[in-house]
Design an enzyme around this catalytic site. Structure first.
Site, PDB file in Angstrom:
ATOM      1  N   LYS A   1      -9.550  -7.251  -0.499  1.00 33.37           N
ATOM      2  CA  LYS A   1      -9.014  -8.023  -1.621  1.00 33.37           C
ATOM      3  C   LYS A   1      -8.223  -9.229  -1.128  1.00 33.37           C
ATOM      4  CE  LYS A   1      -9.046  -3.788  -4.191  1.00 33.37           C
ATOM      5  NZ  LYS A   1      -8.373  -2.583  -4.655  1.00 33.37           N
TER       6      LYS A   1
ATOM      7  N   LYS B   1       0.882  -1.177   0.000  1.00 37.54           N
ATOM      8  CA  LYS B   1       0.000   0.000   0.000  1.00 37.54           C
ATOM      9  C   LYS B   1       0.907   1.211   0.000  1.00 37.54           C
ATOM     10  CE  LYS B   1      -1.815  -1.697   3.855  1.00 37.54           C
ATOM     11  NZ  LYS B   1      -3.247  -1.658   4.077  1.00 37.54           N
TER      12      LYS B   1
HETATM   13  N1  PLP Z   1      -2.573   0.916  -4.499  1.00 37.20           N
HETATM   14  C1  PLP Z   1      -2.892  -0.038  -5.366  1.00 37.20           C
HETATM   15  C2  PLP Z   1      -2.078  -0.206  -6.609  1.00 37.20           C
HETATM   16  C3  PLP Z   1      -3.959  -0.891  -5.101  1.00 37.20           C
HETATM   17  O1  PLP Z   1      -4.292  -1.849  -5.985  1.00 37.20           O
HETATM   18  C4  PLP Z   1      -4.692  -0.718  -3.899  1.00 37.20           C
HETATM   19  C5  PLP Z   1      -5.793  -1.609  -3.565  1.00 37.20           C
HETATM   20  O2  PLP Z   1      -5.901  -2.683  -4.088  1.00 37.20           O
HETATM   21  C6  PLP Z   1      -4.330   0.300  -3.027  1.00 37.20           C
HETATM   22  C7  PLP Z   1      -3.263   1.099  -3.352  1.00 37.20           C
HETATM   23  C8  PLP Z   1      -5.066   0.552  -1.724  1.00 37.20           C
HETATM   24  O3  PLP Z   1      -4.552  -0.234  -0.710  1.00 37.20           O
HETATM   25  P1  PLP Z   1      -4.939  -0.022   0.827  1.00 37.20           P
HETATM   26  O4  PLP Z   1      -6.412  -0.226   0.925  1.00 37.20           O
HETATM   27  O5  PLP Z   1      -4.167  -1.108   1.504  1.00 37.20           O
HETATM   28  O6  PLP Z   1      -4.486   1.324   1.217  1.00 37.20           O
END
Ligand code: PLP
Length: 832
Positions: free
Chosen positions: A683, A568
Site C-alpha cells: 500500500k 501495523k
Molecule cells: N492494520 C490495518 C488497520 C491495516 O489497514 C493494515 C494494512 O493496511 C494492516 C493492519 C496490516 O499491516 P502490515 O501488513 O504492515 O502488517
C-alpha cells in the site's frame, strides 16, 4: 430465465414496480430527504452530519441491494460454482466512500449533499469503521471481497458479526488503554435476516445405534443449542453490477431457551442468563494478532460460525438436486488460516452422519472442496486445542478427527514403513500432556491445496513446519499465492488526487481494473512537470496528515520533513523496538552535534501507530517507550524540527487511508522469516512512498518488481537466522557501541522510569535477542543514513517513487484472486 419462474400476471405487477434506484442528482437528493424524514424520522430542521450520513448511506444501500438481488438471482439460475471465503476476520473499514466510488455515484452524491448544505468529506467521516479484524489477515479478507466482486466471481464471505470489533485504543500517560468499540450503534450496511437461522449444538454425548440396514450410525445427542442469525452486507464490485454477499452470523438463545417458569416466579436475572450466555458467543473479536490463546469461547465461536456457514452452503447446494459427488464442482471453500478448520470435520460429519454417505466417498468430497491458506510460521500462532476440550464441547467431531487421523496415519505408514518417527511428527494428535489437536495438520489433510502468502513464506512452510507433508503428498499440493491489495480503496479512495493524475496519464481509470497498466507511468519519470505535480500531491497529503496530528495530539510537524512511518500491529517480530532504538540513536546524535552540523541534517518525523494485544506486555512497553521518547524529543529546543516522534492513537483502516498516502518512507523491518507477507508494504509503495525493509515476506517480491535501487533493504537473511539465534549465548552477548549508547540512555532514566523499559533492553542484551535486534541494528542505522542522503535529492527521490508505482501492478488483489480461482478454486467469473 429468472423472470420465467414467476407466473405471467404477477410477473407484470412485480416488474412494473421495480425500484430503479437514483440515476441523477435530483433523484438522489429525493432519496436522501425521504430517508431523513421517514427512515430516520428526522427533518430538515434537525438533520445533522450523522443523519445526513445515515440517509446518504441508506440511499446507496438501496442502490446496492438492487444489484445484489440481481447478482444472487443470476448465480442461482446459472447454477454456477461458488467460492465461499471463510474468515474469522473481515477488516472492512468504512463502506460509504467505497460504495460511492465502486458504483460511480460519488459525483452525484457530492453535488446533492452540497445543495442540501453538507460537505461530502464531513459526511464520509461520520461512519464508524467496521473493525472486525486484528490486522493484515482481516484486511486481506476485505481486499479479497472487493476483488471477487469486481472480477464477477460468484463469491460469498462468511464470518462472525461481533458486537464489539477490535477495541479502540486510547493513549493515557503514554500507556495503551483499551476501550470497547460500539460500532453497531448504527450500521446501515447490514440486513438482518431473522428468517435465516440455524440451530447449533454444543456439548452432549454420542450414542451409537444401528440403522435399518444394520449399519452403525452415530447420534450426537443432548447438550445445548444456540441459534445463529444471518446478517448480510452487500459487497459492490468496481464498475460492475456484481454485488456479492458477506454473511455474518450473530448468536442468540435458541427459541424455547427462555425460562418462563423462572421469569414468572420472579427470578428475572437468572431467567435471562441463558440468553446472555448464548449472545456471548458472537460478542467479541479476540484481539490477538499472530497468537493462539486456546480459550474455550474461541473454539465455540469457531464451531458456531463454521457450522452455521456449512449448513447454509449445503442447503444451497441441495436446492440444485445434484448428486453429492458433484459438490466440489459447485462449491469451493477457502480456509483463511486454521480458524475455520472445523469446517473440514463438520462437512465430513454432515455427509456421513446426516446424509448417509460412506466414509471414503464423503472424504473425497471434503478434500476436493477445501483449500487452506497458511498465514504464519510463528510457533506461538499455530493453533492447537486440548483433546479434552474437544471431547467436552464437540464429542462427535473428536471421534471424526480420530478417524481422519487413523486413516491418514495408515496411509503414511504404508508409504514410509521404516520411519516410525514420521508418524508421531505428522499425527493430527500431538502426544503431549495434555494431548492436543494440531489444527494446521488437520487443515492440510482435509484440503486439496495449501498455500502460503508470499514466495519466501511458501518456501519456508514447505521446508520447515510442513516439510513432512510435502514428502507425503508431493510438492504439488503446496503452492504460493502472493498477497495483494485492492487499488480501489488503497489508491483511488485513499489518494484521489494521485489516482486522478495517474488516470490522466494512463488512459483513464481502467488502470483500476488492470493494475499492470501503471507501467505506462514509467515514460513520465523524466517529465519535470509531471514530477512536480506528483511531488505537490505528496506534499498535500503530508499537509493533511500534519493537520490531523495537530488536531489530535497538538503537535506541530513540518510537512517538508521526511515522514517516516511504521503503522501495523505492535509485535516484537515486527520490531517497532528496532525503530524506536534507531530514533533514540538519532536523537543522541543530534544532541551531540554543533549548530552548524545540525543545519545539514535532514528533518524527520517518525510516525508510529498500531495496537498491542491487551495481554501482550512487551508490546505495551514498546508503545510506552515510543510515547515517552516523543515527550522528551518533541519539546527539546536543541532538536526543533530535526526530529519529531509521533504515536497516532487507534490505528485502523480509515486512519490508514490518511496515513499511507502521506508517507515518504515506511518501515517493514520484521526479523527475516517471520512476516509471512505484509500488505501495508504494498500500500505504501503504491501511494508513492519508498520503503526501508528486511528481506522478508513480500518485501522480496516488491524488490524484484520495482528494482533494488528503489528500496532500502538491510539486515540478516532468513537462512542465517537460525545460526545467529544459536550463537547468541544465553548470557550477555555483545552489543555494539551505538546500541549500547541507546541502552545507556534508556537505563539512565532519560525517557522516564528506567525500570519500566528494563525488559525491552534485557530482551536484547541478556535474553538471547530472539528477534536479532542487535544483529541488525548497525545495518539499520547505516541504511537510514542513506535514506537521509537520498532524500536531499528530491528530483531523484520522486523519480524513484514514480518508477516504483509504475512497477506495482503485480500486487493487485485482482491478480491474487485470479490465481486462487485458477489454481485452487477452479472457478470462472460469471459474465454480466
Ligand atoms: N492494520 C490495518 C488497520 C491495516 O489497514 C493494515 C494494512 O493496511 C494492516 C493492519 C496490516 O499491516 P502490515 O501488513 O504492515 O502488517
Amino acid at each position: 430465465s429468472v423472470e420465467a419462474s414467476i407466473p405471467e400476471p404477477q410477473r407484470e405487477a412485480w416488474t412494473k414496480n421495480q425500484f430503479d434506484g437514483f440515476k441523477n442528482k435530483d433523484e438522489f437528493e429525493k432519496e436522501v430527504v425521504r430517508h431523513v424524514e421517514t427512515t430516520l424520522a428526522r427533518s430538515m430542521f434537525n438533520c445533522d452530519d450523522v443523519a445526513a450520513y445515515s440517509a446518504t448511506a441508506l440511499a446507496f444501500r438501496d442502490r446496492l441491494i438492487k444489484d445484489w438481488n440481481k447478482t444472487q438471482q443470476r448465480q442461482t439460475f446459472t447454477d454456477s460454482k461458488r467460492i465461499y471465503y471463510l474468515s474469522l476476520e473481515f477488516l472492512m473499514g468504512r463502506a460509504l466512500d467505497n460504495a460511492m466510488l465502486n458504483v460511480k455515484g460519488k459525483d452525484i452524491a457530492k453535488s446533492a449533499l452540497d445543495e442540501l448544505g453538507f460537505r461530502i468529506e464531513d459526511i464520509i467521516g461520520q461512519e464508524n469503521d467496521a473493525a472486525l479484524g486484528n490486522g493484515g489477515l482481516g484486511r486481506l479478507a476485505a481486499c479479497f471481497l472487493d476483488s471477487m466482486a469486481s472480477l464477477n466471481y460468484p463469491a460469498w464471505g462468511y464470518g462472525l458479526r461481533y458486537r464489539y470489533g477490535i477495541f479502540k485504543q486510547e493513549i493515557i500517560d503514554g500507556y495503551q488503554v483499551e476501550v470497547p468499540d460500539y460500532w453497531l450503534d448504527f450500521n446501515p450496511w447490514e440486513f438482518p435476516r431473522h428468517d435465516v437461522t440455524v440451530d447449533i449444538q454444543f456439548y452432549g454425548h454420542v450414542r451409537k445405534s444401528q440403522d435399518a440396514n444394520g449399519k452403525t450410525v452415530a447420534n450426537w445427542e443432548g447438550g445445548e443449542t444456540v441459534t445463529a442469525v444471518a446478517y448480510d452486507m452487500p459487497i459492490p464490485g468496481y464498475d460492475t453490477p456484481s454485488t456479492n454477499n458477506l454473511r455474518l452470523w450473530s448468536s442468540k438463545a435458541a427459541s424455547g431457551e427462555f425460562d418462563f417458569q423462572k421469569f414468572n416466579s420472579g427470578e428475572y436475572e437468572s431467567s435471562v442468563a441463558d440468553q446472555q450466555r448464548a449472545e456471548t458467543i458472537s460478542a467479541v473479536l479476540y484481539p490477538n494478532d499472530n497468537l493462539d490463546r486456546g480459550k474455550e469461547l474461541r473454539l465455540k465461536q469457531q464451531y458456531f460460525w463454521v457450522a452455521a456457514s456449512l449448513y447454509d452452503i449445503v442447503r444451497r447446494f441441495k436446492k440444485s438436486k445434484r448428486a453429492w459427488r458433484e459438490f466440489p464442482d459447485q462449491v469451493a471453500i477457502q480456509l483463511n488460516d486454521t480458524h475455520p478448520t472445523l469446517a473440514v470435520v463438520e462437512l465430513q460429519r454432515i455427509l456421513i452422519d446426516k446424509e448417509g454417505l460412506e466414509w471414503d466417498e464423503a472424504w473425497a468430497i471434503v478434500t476436493a472442496t477445501f483449500g487452506y491458506t497458511n498465514h504464519t510460521v510463528l510457533p506461538e500462532a499455530l493453533e492447537k486445542w486440548p483433546v479434552g476440550l474437544f471431547q467436552h464441547l464437540l464429542p462427535r467431531h473428536l471421534q471424526i478427527i480420530y478417524d481422519i487421523n487413523l486413516f491418514f496415519l495408515q496411509s503414511v505408514e504404508k508409504r514410509f514403513p521404516d520411519d516410525r518417527d514420521m508418524l508421531s511428527r505428522v499425527s493430527i494428535i500431538e502426544e503431549s500432556q495434555p494431548k492436543m489437536v494440531r489444527m494446521a495438520y488437520l487443515a492440510i489433510v482435509g484440503s486439496h491445496k495449501v498455500n502460503g502468502v508470499a514466495e519466501l513464506h511458501s518456501d519456508l512452510i514447505q521446508t520447515t513446519i510442513f516439510k513432512d507433508f510435502v514428502k507425503i503428498y508431493g510438492a504439488d499440493k503446496f503452492t504460493n499465492v502472493t498477497n495483494g491489495i485492492t487499488p480501489r480503496r488503497w489508491l483511488h479512495q485513499a489518494n484521489p488526487r494521485l489516482s486522478e493524475l495517474i488516470a490522466s496519464k494512463t488512459g483513464g481509470y481502467d488502470y483500476l481494473k488492470d493494475l499492470t497498466t501503471l507501467n505506462k507511468l514509467e515514460q513520465y519519470v523524466d517529465d519535470k512537470a509531471f514530477r512536480k505535480e506528483w511531488a505537490e500531491i505528496k506534499y498535500a497529503n503530508k499537509v493533511r496528515l500534519a493537520k490531523y496530528i495537530k488536531s489530535t495530539l497538538d503537535i506541530t510537524v513540518n510537512p517538508a520533513a521526511l515522514f517516516d512511518v511504521q503503522v501495523k500491529r505492535i509485535h516484537e517480530y515486527k520490531r517497532q523496538q528496532l525503530n524506536i532504538f534507531g530514533v533514540i540513536y538519532r536523537y543522541l546524535q543530534i544532541k551531540e552535534m554543533s549548530a552548524e552540523e545540525r543545519k545539514k541534517q535532514a528533518p524527520r518525523v517518525s510516525i508510529f501507530g498500531g495496537k498491542a494485544a491487551p495481554g501482550y506486555w512487551m508490546a505495551k512497553q514498546i508503545i510506552h517507550l515510543i510515547n515517552n521518547v516523543g515527550s522528551v524529543v518533541n519539546k527539546d529546543p536543541d532538536v526543533g524540527d530535526l526530529l519529531k516522534v509521533i504515536f497516532l492513537e487507534d490505528y485502523n483502516v480509515s486512519k490508514a487511508e490518511i496515513i499511507i498516502p502521506a508517507s515518504d518512507l515506511s518501515e517493514h523491518i520484521s526479523t527475516a522469516g517471520t512476516e509471512a507477507s505484509g500488505t501495508s508494504n504494498m500500500k505504501f509503495v503504491l501511494n508513492g512512498g519508498l520503503i526501508i525493509g528486511t528481506c522478508d515476506g513480500a518485501n522480496i517480491e516488491i524488490t524484484r518488481e520495482i528494482g533494488q535501487e528503489n528500496i532500502f533493504l538491510f539486515g540478516t537473511l532468513s537462512e542465517d537466522v537460525e545460526d545467529l539465534r544459536h550463537n547468541h549465548t544465553y548470557g550477555k552477548h555483545a552489543v555494539d557501541s551505538g546500541l549500547q549508547k541507546v541502552f545507556d540512555a534508556i537505563t539512565s532514566g532519560k525517557f522516564g522510569d528506567a525500570n519500566d523499559f528494563g525488559a525491552l533492553v534485557s530482551a536484547v542484551r541478556d535474553h538471547g535477542d530472539y528477534y536479532l535486534v542487535s544483529d541488525d541494528f548497525q545495518s539499520y542505522i547505516d541504511t537510514q543514513k542513506m535514506v537521509d542522503e537520498e532524500y536531499k535529492n528530491q528530483e531523484e527521490w520522486v523519480s524513484k517513487c514514480i518508477r516504483s508505482v509504475a512497477r506495482m501492478g503485480f500486487f493487485s488483489s485482482d491478480r491474487c484472486i485470479n490465481e486462487y480461482a485458477e489454481e485452487i478454486w477452479n472457478i470462472e467469473p460469471l459474465a454480466v
